[in-house]
Design a protein around this motif. Structure first.
Motif, short mmCIF file in Angstrom:
data_model
loop_
_atom_site.label_atom_id
_atom_site.label_comp_id
_atom_site.label_asym_id
_atom_site.label_seq_id
_atom_site.Cartn_x
_atom_site.Cartn_y
_atom_site.Cartn_z
N ILE A 144 0.84 -1.20 0.00
CA ILE A 144 0.00 0.00 0.00
C ILE A 144 0.88 1.25 0.00
CG2 ILE A 144 -1.61 1.37 1.40
CD1 ILE A 144 -2.82 -1.31 2.33
N LEU A 145 1.89 1.25 0.85
CA LEU A 145 2.79 2.41 0.95
C LEU A 145 3.55 2.63 -0.36
CD1 LEU A 145 4.19 1.77 4.54
CD2 LEU A 145 2.85 3.77 3.83
N SER A 146 3.97 1.54 -1.00
CA SER A 146 4.76 1.66 -2.23
C SER A 146 3.93 2.19 -3.40
CB SER A 146 5.39 0.31 -2.60
OG SER A 146 4.39 -0.62 -3.01
N GLN A 147 2.62 1.97 -3.35
CA GLN A 147 1.74 2.41 -4.44
C GLN A 147 1.12 3.78 -4.20
OE1 GLN A 147 -1.07 -0.81 -4.76
NE2 GLN A 147 0.53 -2.34 -5.21
N ALA A 148 1.25 4.29 -2.98
CA ALA A 148 0.62 5.57 -2.63
C ALA A 148 1.39 6.75 -3.21
CB ALA A 148 0.53 5.70 -1.12
N HIS A 149 0.65 7.77 -3.64
CA HIS A 149 1.29 9.00 -4.11
C HIS A 149 1.91 9.76 -2.95
CE1 HIS A 149 -1.34 9.23 -8.02
NE2 HIS A 149 -0.56 8.16 -7.96
N LEU A 170 9.95 8.28 6.51
CA LEU A 170 9.50 8.22 5.11
C LEU A 170 10.14 9.31 4.27
CD1 LEU A 170 5.70 7.37 5.62
CD2 LEU A 170 7.53 5.83 4.86
N ARG A 171 10.31 10.48 4.85
CA ARG A 171 10.96 11.56 4.10
C ARG A 171 12.41 11.24 3.81
NH1 ARG A 171 8.30 16.07 8.02
NH2 ARG A 171 6.20 16.12 7.05
N HIS A 172 13.04 10.48 4.69
CA HIS A 172 14.45 10.13 4.50
C HIS A 172 14.64 9.06 3.43
CE1 HIS A 172 17.22 12.23 7.29
NE2 HIS A 172 16.07 12.61 7.82
N ILE A 173 13.56 8.45 2.98
CA ILE A 173 13.67 7.53 1.83
C ILE A 173 12.96 8.15 0.61
CG2 ILE A 173 13.98 5.44 3.22
CD1 ILE A 173 11.02 4.80 2.76
N ASP A 174 12.92 9.49 0.64
CA ASP A 174 12.42 10.27 -0.50
C ASP A 174 10.96 10.00 -0.83
OD1 ASP A 174 14.91 11.53 -0.82
OD2 ASP A 174 15.65 9.84 -2.01
N GLN A 175 10.15 9.77 0.20
CA GLN A 175 8.72 9.60 0.00
C GLN A 175 7.98 10.85 0.49
OE1 GLN A 175 7.28 6.57 -1.51
NE2 GLN A 175 9.44 6.83 -2.03
N ILE A 270 11.75 0.92 6.58
CA ILE A 270 12.91 0.30 5.92
C ILE A 270 12.45 -0.78 4.94
CG2 ILE A 270 15.09 -0.89 6.26
CD1 ILE A 270 14.90 2.05 7.28
N GLY A 271 11.39 -1.49 5.30
CA GLY A 271 10.82 -2.48 4.38
C GLY A 271 10.34 -1.83 3.10
N LEU A 272 9.76 -0.64 3.22
CA LEU A 272 9.33 0.12 2.04
C LEU A 272 10.53 0.52 1.20
CD1 LEU A 272 7.28 1.67 0.33
CD2 LEU A 272 7.49 3.57 1.95
N ALA A 273 11.62 0.94 1.84
CA ALA A 273 12.83 1.33 1.11
C ALA A 273 13.36 0.17 0.28
CB ALA A 273 13.90 1.81 2.09
N TYR A 274 13.37 -1.03 0.86
CA TYR A 274 13.83 -2.22 0.13
C TYR A 274 12.89 -2.53 -1.04
CZ TYR A 274 17.16 -3.37 3.87
OH TYR A 274 18.20 -3.35 4.75
N GLU A 275 11.58 -2.39 -0.81
CA GLU A 275 10.60 -2.66 -1.86
C GLU A 275 10.77 -1.69 -3.03
OE1 GLU A 275 7.42 -4.39 -3.93
OE2 GLU A 275 8.59 -5.10 -2.21
N LEU A 276 10.97 -0.43 -2.73
CA LEU A 276 11.16 0.57 -3.79
C LEU A 276 12.46 0.35 -4.55
CD1 LEU A 276 9.97 3.76 -1.85
CD2 LEU A 276 8.73 2.51 -3.64
N GLU A 277 13.47 -0.11 -3.82
CA GLU A 277 14.77 -0.40 -4.46
C GLU A 277 14.61 -1.54 -5.46
OE1 GLU A 277 19.31 -0.62 -2.88
OE2 GLU A 277 17.89 -1.98 -1.90
N LYS A 278 13.82 -2.58 -5.09
CA LYS A 278 13.58 -3.71 -6.00
C LYS A 278 12.83 -3.25 -7.25
CE LYS A 278 11.48 -6.61 -3.30
NZ LYS A 278 10.76 -7.84 -2.88
N LYS A 279 11.83 -2.38 -7.05
CA LYS A 279 11.04 -1.91 -8.19
C LYS A 279 11.85 -1.06 -9.15
CE LYS A 279 6.38 -2.02 -6.22
NZ LYS A 279 5.17 -1.22 -5.92
N ASN A 280 12.81 -0.34 -8.61
CA ASN A 280 13.61 0.56 -9.44
C ASN A 280 14.87 -0.08 -9.99
OD1 ASN A 280 11.79 2.65 -8.95
ND2 ASN A 280 12.85 3.26 -7.07
N ALA A 281 15.11 -1.34 -9.59
CA ALA A 281 16.33 -2.02 -10.05
C ALA A 281 16.27 -2.35 -11.54
CB ALA A 281 16.51 -3.29 -9.25
#
Length: 281
Positions: A144-149, A170-175, A270-281
């Motif tokens: 949910i967090l990874s898909q949210a604007h 969340l701001r520290h992982i550019d969200q 941190i779990g969100l940061a890992y998820e976003l990293e996978k999506k952007n890889a």
């Protein structure tokens, strides 16, 4: 609640309590809260002892059991005993053992003694958090967090500490993360900024602040996904949550910690940061 079939497991009973909680009388609600908070005590306690601990008349326990389809208290109690035999030691059991091991009945209140008590109680609470938090709930929340604007976070008084950390992390992982802090009393105005493509993270503990409830209800009315961190399955936010995390915090001399809630917030961030990293890889 007439002609109700008795639940076959403690899990089913807990779910039934959550569904019917709002319809219960004041005294039956007291029993419901006690049942959800201290199941191991219900498993082997007598009606007299449990009545004293819950602050109700003994007949209230019988009425509560009848309300959920049981012939009496003893039949309902068997569900708790069966669950206790199948599961690992409960949070309450571990606290009781810790009190015995660390002699918490001792009147010594030196800083060193207090630190020992707080650190051990928090260690137990953190262990309980890791063992009882469902992996599927964590995965769902991170999706949910990874898909949210944008993420909007609300929590007042004691819960503000967790909410503000969430916004910071969340701001520290550019969200995009916005703290609904009600500056100038403008909770309603801040809540109006919520969009169905956003997510609301609501942190609320007993007695469940009205400000947080109003923002959460506004989000639900807009079909905004709602991630809740609270302290009880019958929290008013639990029934409207997309994902609900029930966190049991350590408590010493009526002072409740926030370690477990902060740990959960950190894991999600941190779990969100890992998820976003996978999506952007």
């Amino acid at each position: 609640m007439s002609d109700v079939l008795a639940p076959k497991s403690l899990t089913d009973l807990k779910e039934a309590i959550k569904q019917h909680y709002s319809k219960l009388s004041k005294r039956l609600r007291q029993v419901a809260e006690f049942v959800l908070d201290a199941p191991s005590e219900v498993a082997f306690g007598t009606v007299a002892t449990l009545s004293k601990d819950a602050g109700v008349h003994p007949s209230t326990w019988v009425r509560f059991a009848n309300a959920f389809g049981f012939s009496g208290f003893s039949e309902m109690q068997k569900l708790f005993q069966q669950d206790l035999m199948e599961e690992a030691p409960s949070y309450q059991d571990r606290i009781r053992l810790a009190r015995e091991a660390f002699g918490e009945e001792n009147t010594e209140q030196s800083p060193s003694q207090l630190l020992t008590r707080f650190s051990h109680a928090n260690a137990i609470a953190l262990g309980h958090l890791g063992e009882t938090t469902a992996a599927e709930d964590l995965d769902k929340a991170i999706q949910i967090l990874s898909q949210a604007h944008a993420a909007h976070i609300v929590g007042v008084r004691r819960a503000f500490v967790v909410a503000s950390y969430f916004a910071y992390a969340l701001r520290h992982i550019d969200q995009k993360a916005y703290l609904v802090d009600g500056v100038g009393g403008m909770y309603k105005e801040q809540a109006s900024a919520l969009d169905k493509n956003d997510v609301l993270i609501a942190v609320s503990f007993h007695p469940y602040a009205e400000e947080t409830q109003s923002v959460a209800k506004a989000a639900a009315e807009k079909n905004v996904p709602l991630i809740v961190i609270t302290d009880n399955q019958i929290s008013p936010l639990a029934s409207i949550a997309t994902v609900c995390f029930v966190v049991k915090e350590a408590e010493i001399d009526s002072f409740r910690s926030l370690s477990s809630s902060l740990c959960l917030a950190q894991a999600l961030s941190i779990g969100l940061a890992y998820e976003l990293e996978k999506k952007n890889a």
